[in-house]
Enzyme design. Structure first.
Site, short mmCIF file in Angstrom:
data_model
loop_
_atom_site.label_atom_id
_atom_site.label_comp_id
_atom_site.label_asym_id
_atom_site.label_seq_id
_atom_site.Cartn_x
_atom_site.Cartn_y
_atom_site.Cartn_z
N HIS A 1 0.84 -1.21 0.00
CA HIS A 1 0.00 0.00 0.00
C HIS A 1 0.87 1.26 0.00
O HIS A 1 0.60 2.22 -0.73
CB HIS A 1 -0.94 0.02 1.21
CG HIS A 1 -1.90 -1.13 1.22
ND1 HIS A 1 -2.68 -1.44 2.30
CD2 HIS A 1 -2.18 -2.06 0.27
CE1 HIS A 1 -3.41 -2.51 2.01
NE2 HIS A 1 -3.13 -2.90 0.78
N TYR B 1 3.86 5.22 -6.06
CA TYR B 1 3.58 5.10 -7.49
C TYR B 1 2.60 6.19 -7.95
O TYR B 1 2.76 6.78 -9.03
CB TYR B 1 3.02 3.70 -7.74
CG TYR B 1 2.63 3.38 -9.16
CD1 TYR B 1 3.56 3.38 -10.19
CD2 TYR B 1 1.31 3.05 -9.46
CE1 TYR B 1 3.18 3.06 -11.50
CE2 TYR B 1 0.92 2.71 -10.76
CZ TYR B 1 1.86 2.72 -11.77
OH TYR B 1 1.49 2.41 -13.05
N GLU C 1 -7.73 -4.25 3.28
CA GLU C 1 -8.05 -3.76 4.63
C GLU C 1 -9.16 -4.58 5.26
O GLU C 1 -9.15 -4.81 6.47
CB GLU C 1 -8.43 -2.27 4.61
CG GLU C 1 -7.34 -1.33 4.15
CD GLU C 1 -6.01 -1.41 4.90
OE1 GLU C 1 -5.97 -2.01 6.00
OE2 GLU C 1 -5.00 -0.90 4.39
MN MN Z 1 -4.06 -2.52 6.61
FE FE Z 2 -3.08 -0.68 4.32
#
Ligand code: MN
Ligand code: FE
Length: 361
Positions: free
Chosen positions: A132, A138, A235
């Site tokens: 993440h 990016y 998540e």
């Molecule tokens: Mn997480």
């Molecule tokens: Fe995360």
């Protein structure tokens, strides 16, 4: 009972009882101290199952095309300033937040749990936070945003500072020699797991998930939106990892679970919700670009209640209806297998295609 294995000229004696005793000593905390990674026999099946699901969802930021996003970002008329501001807040907040979550896993939670299958899934969880964080890098590089601006946002936007202080304080409390045979310390760990899993990843990530994915539904910033969809799916698994960990920790250490402690956790969720609502008002200062501030505020009440209930706690608002029902569907990525001409989804072919069912979301 001893089992004798005769292998050629050698004899090995394996003790079944000793192996069973080792299994029985598998615990979330204060389990058998071992340097070895004895996954089998599994005691926490959920941890291994979630590890498999998470692994099957693997993605890499560079697989997502950013051409359209770059075009829209540069074209004054293609999107509004509010659209760009939401993206900036998303990048500014998550750039640091992903790191905070990963750091807490590696230096607190994974350090303190003792069962190998729990360490296994937490290792994967930490790696996903790295992915993440890399996806934000990016985005920053693709859009040509000055990287120093992200650092500045993290320090200069007070609502971001407050959200981060809320979680880092809870993490710092555990960075010392901790005697986990003491109930008060067990409670500190349970509090950490609750705050990171349910308040932060489970609630405070959702204001921006809702906003960025609302823009995605309007065909704005499709690459960023796609990365947020993958992140949202990840998540939802992280929330489950921490929820299961929390429940098993409580189950094995019932003295933790007092009325005062339940009140403490509920108050922490209240604080998390208040901080998130302040933050949402900074991300979306007024109703604009088809987005209503009220919907995002209500969504936070809705999601916070789901998180509390998931941990056996009473909801704060009760009976709030989900104003963004489409958000749950955003996790279902299987439908668009052709989107990247198969590349991203190739990771999934080898094993299961399951996405953790979180219809509560
Ligand atoms: Mn997480
Ligand atoms: Fe995360």
């Amino acid at each position: 009972m001893q089992k004798i294995f005769q292998i050629g000229p050698k004899t090995f004696v394996l003790d079944q009882e000793k192996a069973e005793a080792a299994f029985a000593a598998k615990r979330v905390i204060n389990g058998r101290a071992t340097m070895t990674f004895n996954l089998l026999p599994l005691k926490y099946q959920w941890a291994y199952d979630l590890y498999r699901t998470m692994k099957a969802n693997h993605w890499e930021p560079e697989d997502i095309p950013m051409g359209k996003d770059i075009e829209q970002w540069r074209d004054e008329k293609a999107v509004a300033d509010v659209d760009r501001w939401i993206i900036r807040m998303g990048i500014g907040y998550f750039s640091a937040a992903e790191g905070i979550v990963g750091d807490n896993i590696q230096h607190v939670v994974r350090e303190l749990v003792t069962a190998p299958e729990l360490k296994l899934v937490l290792g994967r969880h930490a790696h996903e936070e790295n992915i993440h964080a890399d996806s934000l890098l990016y985005m920053i590089a693709s859009l040509g945003i000055n990287p120093h601006e992200c650092e500045a946002m993290f320090e200069d936007v007070p609502t971001i500072v407050r959200k981060n202080e809320f979680v880092t304080r809870i993490s710092k409390d555990l960075r010392r020699d901790l005697d986990l045979t003491k109930v008060e310390n067990q409670r500190l760990l349970a509090r950490n797991i609750f705050v990171f899993g349910q308040c932060m990843e489970g609630t405070q990530f959702y204001g921006l998930f809702g906003m960025v994915l609302s823009l995605y539904r309007q065909n704005k910033f499709p690459g960023i939106g796609q990365m947020f969809r993958y992140t949202l799916r990840d998540e939802s698994n992280h929330i489950e990892v921490f929820r299961n960990l929390f429940m098993d920790l409580i189950e094995e250490n019932r003295e933790i679970w007092t009325t005062e402690f339940k009140t403490e956790l509920t108050d922490l969720m209240k604080e998390a919700v208040a901080l998130e609502k302040e933050f949402i008002r900074d991300c979306l200062p007024a109703n604009a670009v088809g987005l209503r501030v009220e919907d995002f505020l209500t969504y936070i009440d809705y999601i916070a209640d789901r998180r509390l209930e998931g941990c056996g706690l009473a909801p704060l608002s009760g009976g709030v209806k989900n104003p963004l029902p489409w958000l749950a569907e955003m996790m279902d990525i299987k439908k668009e297998q052709n989107f990247f001409e198969g590349r991203v989804t190739e990771y999934q072919k080898a094993s299961s295609l399951t996405v953790a069912a979180d219809d509560e979301l």
